[in-house]
Design an enzyme around this catalytic site. Structure first.
Site, mmCIF file in Angstrom:
data_model
loop_
_atom_site.group_PDB
_atom_site.id
_atom_site.type_symbol
_atom_site.label_atom_id
_atom_site.label_comp_id
_atom_site.label_asym_id
_atom_site.label_seq_id
_atom_site.Cartn_x
_atom_site.Cartn_y
_atom_site.Cartn_z
ATOM 1 N N LYS A 13 44.945 41.896 29.274
ATOM 2 C CA LYS A 13 44.386 41.102 30.374
ATOM 3 C C LYS A 13 43.875 39.750 29.852
ATOM 4 O O LYS A 13 44.109 38.720 30.462
ATOM 5 C CB LYS A 13 43.247 41.870 31.065
ATOM 6 C CG LYS A 13 43.681 43.221 31.642
ATOM 7 C CD LYS A 13 42.550 43.900 32.401
ATOM 8 C CE LYS A 13 41.401 44.355 31.531
ATOM 9 N NZ LYS A 13 41.714 45.470 30.608
ATOM 10 N N ARG A 89 35.646 46.718 37.988
ATOM 11 C CA ARG A 89 36.045 47.905 37.217
ATOM 12 C C ARG A 89 35.714 49.189 37.968
ATOM 13 O O ARG A 89 36.006 50.272 37.481
ATOM 14 C CB ARG A 89 35.293 47.890 35.903
ATOM 15 C CG ARG A 89 36.171 47.897 34.668
ATOM 16 C CD ARG A 89 35.255 47.858 33.466
ATOM 17 N NE ARG A 89 35.926 48.002 32.228
ATOM 18 C CZ ARG A 89 36.413 46.995 31.495
ATOM 19 N NH1 ARG A 89 36.348 45.767 31.933
ATOM 20 N NH2 ARG A 89 36.955 47.254 30.332
ATOM 21 N N ARG A 128 43.384 45.129 16.413
ATOM 22 C CA ARG A 128 42.947 43.833 16.952
ATOM 23 C C ARG A 128 41.799 43.233 16.133
ATOM 24 O O ARG A 128 40.883 43.948 15.717
ATOM 25 C CB ARG A 128 42.494 44.047 18.403
ATOM 26 C CG ARG A 128 41.889 42.795 19.028
ATOM 27 C CD ARG A 128 41.855 42.885 20.514
ATOM 28 N NE ARG A 128 40.789 43.729 21.035
ATOM 29 C CZ ARG A 128 40.560 43.882 22.335
ATOM 30 N NH1 ARG A 128 41.328 43.283 23.220
ATOM 31 N NH2 ARG A 128 39.581 44.665 22.749
ATOM 32 N N ARG A 161 35.937 44.450 16.887
ATOM 33 C CA ARG A 161 34.925 44.821 17.883
ATOM 34 C C ARG A 161 34.426 46.237 17.635
ATOM 35 O O ARG A 161 35.206 47.114 17.259
ATOM 36 C CB ARG A 161 35.535 44.728 19.298
ATOM 37 C CG ARG A 161 35.368 43.362 19.901
ATOM 38 C CD ARG A 161 36.122 43.175 21.173
ATOM 39 N NE ARG A 161 36.015 44.261 22.134
ATOM 40 C CZ ARG A 161 36.573 44.231 23.345
ATOM 41 N NH1 ARG A 161 37.275 43.195 23.715
ATOM 42 N NH2 ARG A 161 36.430 45.259 24.168
ATOM 43 N N ARG A 172 37.136 54.938 26.489
ATOM 44 C CA ARG A 172 37.341 53.843 27.447
ATOM 45 C C ARG A 172 38.524 54.154 28.365
ATOM 46 O O ARG A 172 38.507 53.814 29.550
ATOM 47 C CB ARG A 172 37.595 52.528 26.689
ATOM 48 C CG ARG A 172 36.315 51.914 26.150
ATOM 49 C CD ARG A 172 36.560 51.029 24.946
ATOM 50 N NE ARG A 172 37.288 49.815 25.209
ATOM 51 C CZ ARG A 172 37.890 49.090 24.248
ATOM 52 N NH1 ARG A 172 37.837 49.478 22.988
ATOM 53 N NH2 ARG A 172 38.519 47.990 24.561
HETATM 54 P P1 ADP Z 1 38.617 46.148 27.485
HETATM 55 O O1 ADP Z 1 39.266 45.730 28.769
HETATM 56 O O2 ADP Z 1 39.513 45.979 26.307
HETATM 57 O O3 ADP Z 1 37.950 47.494 27.538
HETATM 58 P P2 ADP Z 1 36.373 44.306 27.871
HETATM 59 O O4 ADP Z 1 36.027 43.225 26.904
HETATM 60 O O5 ADP Z 1 36.850 43.911 29.232
HETATM 61 O O6 ADP Z 1 37.451 45.167 27.094
HETATM 62 O O7 ADP Z 1 35.123 45.289 28.084
HETATM 63 C C1 ADP Z 1 34.424 45.849 27.014
HETATM 64 C C2 ADP Z 1 33.326 46.766 27.532
HETATM 65 O O8 ADP Z 1 32.363 46.002 28.314
HETATM 66 C C3 ADP Z 1 33.759 47.880 28.465
HETATM 67 O O9 ADP Z 1 34.241 49.030 27.775
HETATM 68 C C4 ADP Z 1 32.445 48.173 29.215
HETATM 69 O O10 ADP Z 1 31.557 48.883 28.400
HETATM 70 C C5 ADP Z 1 31.852 46.784 29.408
HETATM 71 N N1 ADP Z 1 32.300 46.161 30.686
HETATM 72 C C6 ADP Z 1 33.159 45.104 30.805
HETATM 73 N N2 ADP Z 1 33.371 44.795 32.102
HETATM 74 C C7 ADP Z 1 32.642 45.681 32.835
HETATM 75 C C8 ADP Z 1 32.460 45.905 34.235
HETATM 76 N N3 ADP Z 1 33.091 45.170 35.157
HETATM 77 N N4 ADP Z 1 31.636 46.937 34.623
HETATM 78 C C9 ADP Z 1 31.007 47.688 33.723
HETATM 79 N N5 ADP Z 1 31.129 47.542 32.382
HETATM 80 C C10 ADP Z 1 31.941 46.558 31.925
#
Ligand code: ADP
Length: 227
Positions: A13, A89, A128, A161, A172
Site C-alpha cells: 500500500k 482498518r 523489509r 520495524r 497482523r
Molecule cells: P502494515 O499495513 O504493514 O501493517 P502500517 O504501517 O499501516 O503497516 O501499520 C502498522 C501498525 O500500526 C498496525 O499493525 C497497527 O498496530 C497500527 N495501525 C495503523 N493504522 C491503524 C488503524 N487505522 N487503526 C488501528 N491501528 C492502526
C-alpha cells in the site's frame, strides 16, 4: 482524486501510494507513519501506541480517527485529493471517514483493494528495511541499498520495524482477516471497490493501476479539468 488503499500488511500500500502521489500530485497519508511519528516522540501516548503496534494489535478507532482527521484537514494540498494508506482498518473507521468527508463535501472516489498471499507477504515483510530519516523502503534481497544499511536517497540509517518479525506479521494477518476484510464489502456495497493483484512486482502493479485509471470515467474527467 480521493482514494483509500486496502489490503493486508505487506501488500504494498505504501509503495503504491507513493506512485499515486507522484502521478496525481495528491497527498499520501499513512496511518502507520502517523503512529510511528507519535511513537518516536516517546510521549506517554507514544509508548501506549508502541505497546499495541509491536504486538500486532490495532490502536483504538477513536484515537486513529482523530489523528487522521487532524492530518487530513490540516493539509494545504487537501483540495487536490489524497491517497489514504492503512486507514480505515475497521468498518467503524470506514463509517467515520465517510462522515468526515461528507462534512468537508469531498466524498471518496474509490477504494483500491490490493490482494496478496501470505507467502509473498512474509517474504516481503521479514526482509523489509526502512530509512529512519525519510521512510524510503528497501529489501535485503530484492531491493538492496547501494551501501549496506544506508538509504540511497538521503544516506539515513536503515532499520527493521519492530513489528516486521514473523510472529507479529502472522498476528497482523489475523487482525486483518477479522477486522479489516469486512471493509471490502462495505465499499463494494457503495459501488466504490476496485481490486488489483498485488502479488506481482511494484512496476506491474503500477501499470495495472494506470490501465484501470484509464478506464475510469471520473479519473479521466478530473484529469482533463486539471489540464
Ligand atoms: P502494515 O499495513 O504493514 O501493517 P502500517 O504501517 O499501516 O503497516 O501499520 C502498522 C501498525 O500500526 C498496525 O499493525 C497497527 O498496530 C497500527 N495501525 C495503523 N493504522 C491503524 C488503524 N487505522 N487503526 C488501528 N491501528 C492502526
Amino acid at each position: 482524486m480521493r482514494i483509500v488503499l486496502l489490503g493486508p500488511p505487506g501488500a504494498g500500500k505504501g509503495s503504491l501510494a507513493a506512485v499515486i502521489k507522484e502521478m496525481m500530485d495528491i497527498i499520501h497519508i499513512s496511518s502507520g507513519d502517523i503512529l510511528r511519528e507519535e511513537m518516536k516522540k516517546g510521549s506517554k501516548l507514544g509508548l501506549e501506541i508502541k505497546g499495541l503496534v509491536e504486538k500486532g494489535a490495532l490502536v483504538s478507532d477513536e484515537l486513529i480517527t482523530k489523528l487522521v482527521e487532524q492530518k487530513v484537514s490540516e493539509d494545504p494540498k487537501l483540495s487536490k485529493g489524497f491517497a489514504l494508506d492503512g486507514f480505515p482498518r475497521t468498518t467503524h473507521q470506514a463509517q467515520e471517514l465517510d462522515h468526515i468527508l461528507a462534512k468537508l463535501g469531498k466524498p471518496l472516489d474509490f477504494a483500491l483493494c490490493m490482494d496478496a498471499s501470505l507467502k509473498v507477504i512474509l517474504t516481503r515483510l521479514t526482509g523489509r528495511r526502512v530509512c529512519r530519516n525519510c521512510g524510503a523502503l528497501f529489501h535485503i534481497k530484492t531491493k538492496q541499498p547501494k551501501k549496506p544499511n544506508l538509504c540511497d536517497l538521503c544516506g539515513g540509517e536503515l532499520y527493521q520495524r519492530g513489528d516486521d518479525n514473523e510472529d507479529t506479521i502472522r498476528k497482523r494477518m489475523q487482525v486483518y482477516e477479522i477486522s479489516t476484510k469486512p471493509i471490502i464489502d462495505y465499499y463494494a456495497a457503495q459501488g466504490k471497490l476496485k481490486r488489483i493483484n498485488a502479488d506481482r512486482e511494484t512496476e506491474q502493479v503500477r501499470s495495472d493501476l494506470i490501465k484501470m485509471l484509464n478506464e475510469d470515467k471520473s479519473y479521466q474527467n478530473q484529469k482533463s479539468s486539471r489540464n
